[in-house]
Design a protein around this motif. Sequence first.
Motif, PDB file in Angstrom:
ATOM      1  N   PRO A 188       0.817  -1.222   0.000  1.00  0.00           N
ATOM      2  CA  PRO A 188       0.000   0.000   0.000  1.00  0.00           C
ATOM      3  C   PRO A 188       0.846   1.264   0.000  1.00  0.00           C
ATOM      4  O   PRO A 188       0.490   2.250  -0.639  1.00  0.00           O
ATOM      5  CB  PRO A 188      -0.825  -0.139   1.283  1.00  0.00           C
ATOM      6  N   ASP A 189       1.946   1.267   0.729  1.00  0.00           N
ATOM      7  CA  ASP A 189       2.815   2.436   0.756  1.00  0.00           C
ATOM      8  C   ASP A 189       3.398   2.708  -0.625  1.00  0.00           C
ATOM      9  O   ASP A 189       3.464   3.860  -1.068  1.00  0.00           O
ATOM     10  CB  ASP A 189       3.943   2.216   1.759  1.00  0.00           C
ATOM     11  N   ALA A 190       3.873   1.656  -1.297  1.00  0.00           N
ATOM     12  CA  ALA A 190       4.439   1.823  -2.636  1.00  0.00           C
ATOM     13  C   ALA A 190       3.366   2.289  -3.612  1.00  0.00           C
ATOM     14  O   ALA A 190       3.634   3.123  -4.491  1.00  0.00           O
ATOM     15  CB  ALA A 190       5.068   0.515  -3.098  1.00  0.00           C
ATOM     16  N   CYS A 191       2.162   1.754  -3.487  1.00  0.00           N
ATOM     17  CA  CYS A 191       1.063   2.178  -4.363  1.00  0.00           C
ATOM     18  C   CYS A 191       0.746   3.658  -4.156  1.00  0.00           C
ATOM     19  O   CYS A 191       0.516   4.401  -5.115  1.00  0.00           O
ATOM     20  CB  CYS A 191      -0.182   1.335  -4.093  1.00  0.00           C
ATOM     21  N   ALA A 192       0.721   4.079  -2.890  1.00  0.00           N
ATOM     22  CA  ALA A 192       0.443   5.478  -2.598  1.00  0.00           C
ATOM     23  C   ALA A 192       1.497   6.385  -3.215  1.00  0.00           C
ATOM     24  O   ALA A 192       1.193   7.480  -3.712  1.00  0.00           O
ATOM     25  CB  ALA A 192       0.390   5.683  -1.082  1.00  0.00           C
ATOM     26  N   HIS A 193       2.742   5.930  -3.200  1.00  0.00           N
ATOM     27  CA  HIS A 193       3.820   6.711  -3.815  1.00  0.00           C
ATOM     28  C   HIS A 193       3.685   6.707  -5.336  1.00  0.00           C
ATOM     29  O   HIS A 193       3.875   7.737  -5.994  1.00  0.00           O
ATOM     30  CB  HIS A 193       5.168   6.129  -3.393  1.00  0.00           C
ATOM     31  N   ALA A 194       3.350   5.552  -5.909  1.00  0.00           N
ATOM     32  CA  ALA A 194       3.268   5.431  -7.369  1.00  0.00           C
ATOM     33  C   ALA A 194       2.143   6.274  -7.939  1.00  0.00           C
ATOM     34  O   ALA A 194       2.257   6.813  -9.045  1.00  0.00           O
ATOM     35  CB  ALA A 194       3.089   3.963  -7.759  1.00  0.00           C
ATOM     36  N   VAL A 195       1.025   6.414  -7.197  1.00  0.00           N
ATOM     37  CA  VAL A 195      -0.121   7.178  -7.686  1.00  0.00           C
ATOM     38  C   VAL A 195       0.277   8.622  -7.949  1.00  0.00           C
ATOM     39  O   VAL A 195      -0.203   9.256  -8.895  1.00  0.00           O
ATOM     40  CB  VAL A 195      -1.281   7.098  -6.665  1.00  0.00           C
ATOM     41  N   GLN A 196       1.171   9.156  -7.135  1.00  0.00           N
ATOM     42  CA  GLN A 196       1.584  10.557  -7.274  1.00  0.00           C
ATOM     43  C   GLN A 196       2.878  10.718  -8.062  1.00  0.00           C
ATOM     44  O   GLN A 196       3.382  11.822  -8.182  1.00  0.00           O
ATOM     45  CB  GLN A 196       1.794  11.164  -5.888  1.00  0.00           C
ATOM     46  N   ASN A 197       3.454   9.621  -8.554  1.00  0.00           N
ATOM     47  CA  ASN A 197       4.755   9.670  -9.210  1.00  0.00           C
ATOM     48  C   ASN A 197       4.611  10.216 -10.625  1.00  0.00           C
ATOM     49  O   ASN A 197       4.051   9.567 -11.506  1.00  0.00           O
ATOM     50  CB  ASN A 197       5.382   8.274  -9.241  1.00  0.00           C
ATOM     51  N   GLU A 198       5.135  11.404 -10.849  1.00  0.00           N
ATOM     52  CA  GLU A 198       5.034  12.053 -12.155  1.00  0.00           C
ATOM     53  C   GLU A 198       5.892  11.367 -13.213  1.00  0.00           C
ATOM     54  O   GLU A 198       5.695  11.572 -14.409  1.00  0.00           O
ATOM     55  CB  GLU A 198       5.470  13.523 -12.031  1.00  0.00           C
ATOM     56  N   ARG A 199       6.852  10.546 -12.769  1.00  0.00           N
ATOM     57  CA  ARG A 199       7.765   9.916 -13.730  1.00  0.00           C
ATOM     58  C   ARG A 199       7.189   8.656 -14.353  1.00  0.00           C
ATOM     59  O   ARG A 199       7.718   8.162 -15.345  1.00  0.00           O
ATOM     60  CB  ARG A 199       9.091   9.589 -13.042  1.00  0.00           C
ATOM     61  N   LEU A 200       6.152   8.095 -13.778  1.00  0.00           N
ATOM     62  CA  LEU A 200       5.578   6.855 -14.289  1.00  0.00           C
ATOM     63  C   LEU A 200       4.635   7.123 -15.452  1.00  0.00           C
ATOM     64  O   LEU A 200       3.943   8.152 -15.473  1.00  0.00           O
ATOM     65  CB  LEU A 200       4.824   6.120 -13.180  1.00  0.00           C
ATOM     66  N   PRO A 201       4.554   6.213 -16.414  1.00  0.00           N
ATOM     67  CA  PRO A 201       3.566   6.350 -17.488  1.00  0.00           C
ATOM     68  C   PRO A 201       2.147   6.268 -16.921  1.00  0.00           C
ATOM     69  O   PRO A 201       1.903   5.650 -15.883  1.00  0.00           O
ATOM     70  CB  PRO A 201       3.864   5.157 -18.407  1.00  0.00           C
ATOM     71  N   GLU A 221      -2.061   2.762   5.327  1.00  0.00           N
ATOM     72  CA  GLU A 221      -1.062   3.309   6.251  1.00  0.00           C
ATOM     73  C   GLU A 221      -0.320   4.471   5.609  1.00  0.00           C
ATOM     74  O   GLU A 221      -0.320   4.655   4.398  1.00  0.00           O
ATOM     75  CB  GLU A 221      -0.064   2.218   6.642  1.00  0.00           C
ATOM     76  N   ASP A 222       0.314   5.262   6.448  1.00  0.00           N
ATOM     77  CA  ASP A 222       1.072   6.424   5.957  1.00  0.00           C
ATOM     78  C   ASP A 222       2.166   5.988   5.002  1.00  0.00           C
ATOM     79  O   ASP A 222       2.737   4.915   5.144  1.00  0.00           O
ATOM     80  CB  ASP A 222       1.701   7.192   7.126  1.00  0.00           C
ATOM     81  N   LEU A 223       2.479   6.863   4.093  1.00  0.00           N
ATOM     82  CA  LEU A 223       3.495   6.592   3.071  1.00  0.00           C
ATOM     83  C   LEU A 223       4.869   6.469   3.701  1.00  0.00           C
ATOM     84  O   LEU A 223       5.245   7.286   4.516  1.00  0.00           O
ATOM     85  CB  LEU A 223       3.491   7.731   2.046  1.00  0.00           C
ATOM     86  N   SER A 224       5.619   5.389   3.341  1.00  0.00           N
ATOM     87  CA  SER A 224       6.958   5.185   3.893  1.00  0.00           C
ATOM     88  C   SER A 224       8.043   5.215   2.841  1.00  0.00           C
ATOM     89  O   SER A 224       9.194   5.459   3.154  1.00  0.00           O
ATOM     90  CB  SER A 224       7.032   3.848   4.646  1.00  0.00           C
ATOM     91  N   LEU A 225       7.694   4.917   1.586  1.00  0.00           N
ATOM     92  CA  LEU A 225       8.742   4.884   0.571  1.00  0.00           C
ATOM     93  C   LEU A 225       9.243   6.287   0.253  1.00  0.00           C
ATOM     94  O   LEU A 225      10.388   6.489  -0.097  1.00  0.00           O
ATOM     95  CB  LEU A 225       8.216   4.245  -0.720  1.00  0.00           C
ATOM     96  N   SER A 226       8.392   7.287   0.370  1.00  0.00           N
ATOM     97  CA  SER A 226       8.798   8.650   0.062  1.00  0.00           C
ATOM     98  C   SER A 226       8.164   9.572   1.060  1.00  0.00           C
ATOM     99  O   SER A 226       7.065   9.302   1.563  1.00  0.00           O
ATOM    100  CB  SER A 226       8.370   9.017  -1.358  1.00  0.00           C
ATOM    101  N   LYS A 227       8.814  10.643   1.402  1.00  0.00           N
ATOM    102  CA  LYS A 227       8.313  11.579   2.395  1.00  0.00           C
ATOM    103  C   LYS A 227       7.516  12.692   1.720  1.00  0.00           C
ATOM    104  O   LYS A 227       7.503  13.840   2.165  1.00  0.00           O
ATOM    105  CB  LYS A 227       9.481  12.158   3.200  1.00  0.00           C
ATOM    106  N   THR A 228       6.844  12.331   0.613  1.00  0.00           N
ATOM    107  CA  THR A 228       6.003  13.288  -0.079  1.00  0.00           C
ATOM    108  C   THR A 228       4.624  13.255   0.549  1.00  0.00           C
ATOM    109  O   THR A 228       4.388  12.620   1.576  1.00  0.00           O
ATOM    110  CB  THR A 228       5.927  12.938  -1.564  1.00  0.00           C
ATOM    111  N   THR A 229       3.652  13.884  -0.113  1.00  0.00           N
ATOM    112  CA  THR A 229       2.291  13.962   0.427  1.00  0.00           C
ATOM    113  C   THR A 229       1.704  12.586   0.627  1.00  0.00           C
ATOM    114  O   THR A 229       1.800  11.731  -0.231  1.00  0.00           O
ATOM    115  CB  THR A 229       1.412  14.750  -0.560  1.00  0.00           C
TER     116      THR A 229
END
Length: 605
Positions: free
Chosen positions: A455-468, A521-529
């Motif tokens: 879930p943490d990685a998914c939360a990071h990926a949703v906001q990741n501007e670099r991903l297609p 759960e709160d995002l752990s992979l990145s300290k972004t939003t």
Amino acid sequence: MKFMKLGSNPDTFQDDGSEVSIVESELVSDITVRIGSTKFYLHKFPLLSKCARFQKLIPTTGDENIEVPIHDIPGGPKAFEICAKFCYGIVVTLNAYNVIASRCAAEYLEMNENVDKGNLIYKIEVFLSSSIFRSWKDSIIVLGTTKAHLPWSEDLKLVSHCIDSIASKASADTSKVEWSYTYNRKKLPTENDLDLQWNGVKKQQSVPKDWWVEDLTDLDIDSYKQIITAIKTKGMVPKDVIGEAIKAYTYKKLPSLSKVSMIHGDAKVRAMLVTITCLLPSEKGSVSCSFLLKLLRAANLLKCGEMCRKELVKRIGRQLDEATVSDLLIPTVDGETTVYDIDMILSIVEEYVRQDSKNAQKHNAAEVSGHIQAPSASMNTVTKVIDGYLTEVAKDPNTPVLKFINLAEAVSGNSRLIHDGLYRAIDMYLKEHPNVSKSDKKKLCSLMDCKKLSPDACAHAVQNERLPLRTVVQVLYHEQTRASAAATIRAESICIGSYESSRSGATTNTEDEWDGVMAVEDLSLSKTTKVHTAGTNAEKSHGSNRSTSSKVKGAATPKKALGKMLSSKGLTGERSSSDSSDSAILQRQEHPKRTPSRSTKPAAA
């Protein structure tokens, strides 16, 4: 140190400072022996009585002084002086440092029993067998002196006797070790002032298994090779002890091995490294994987032969699960553009996968009843290390995307229980390579399985501007599916719980507990939003029951998050043009199939 004194007469040899040795005597010297620039003024009779070689060189008739040149006597002037003093009965002292030179010189002068009983060769042989070869440290010293007197020392079996003596002692039962030895590798209990008294009885100090390792580190590589080979042949020493001995010797002779840099172009060091590699025990675990990788790093920098590197790669492949990311950071040789040698690590991983597959087939564990067996703990460890290595090489702007993909694919996707590490590596690569093409970006993202992201990685990926955009859509879809499934299971559990609670008259589920299960759960992979996702199935199944609503205040569903993202993007730029079929995917994923919740009527109170 053992020593032996021969003769009883006082020393009458003198040196006048001009490299001329004479003997004080009432008789005038009648023979001059010249060895290099040193001259010995001696007498015929003492020499002829002990040395058969002089009997052939010196005529028995004639009183004139003759000169005998000797150029090839082993040991040179010093060894000849010992032999000459023995002929005169002058006191000489033999020890571990001069006994080999004296023995070879005596053989050259033919001072054997055929000439005189109790001659020098006989006395030296007795000294060697009764004292030198029975002493641990003297045997090592003597072996070190044999190299300067080749081939005489080898032809006289002195080298083989030394090696057999040392190997036999190193292979002896530790309870029988009573001789002196050096042990600096770690302190013994007595050196730590530990009390060895127990009930008033003094405990006998135990001898460590690797007691002999330190004393052999001063030998040259050729002598060391012969000893280790002899120890292996005897088969009495554990393989891990032999491995530790080789490791200690390597660090003593090549102290720069443990450092990042390594000297270049030294033929002696290169030959030593190849020999050390050949000496390593073949058994797995005899040396650490970290040490093997250091050897490989040095062999790579020194440009050792291909056979040496292949042997190290094979050994490392058998125990790759012991390696760390820092161990794998092998720098490239001159001429390469990348910082680290990715091809070398790829060959190691392929070797590991090949051997792991063979082991699985041997144990009939590849397939069980048609189901593929879960990856082993060893494979899980290796995948985590490789994903960490990929993250490091991704920071290098010169890392080709094809090498990155090949290494990531070397470990099968089924071996990764969680794809967070792989996602982190891909994200790092996209960050450091902003100009990567759209097709390569798709290839990179296709390496990971969105269903295996936390879930943490998914939360990071949703906001990741670099991903297609396609990848983001897949992440959102799988998150929504996972949330919906969790909500359905939770709803059924609540219904069953309510049914049973109505029977017992007790209520156990609260709104806080429901929200705690559904919130991400709160995002752990990145300290972004931080992003929170929650399922909507529970809300639809229990729309009339507001007290058990699955909504979290302030949280956005995957659908809303995607809509917000698309509206902010306006479907322009890279993502709007990268996938022409994304809108169709969105339409199909707007209303995923859900398992209808089971309706359960509460029992009458």
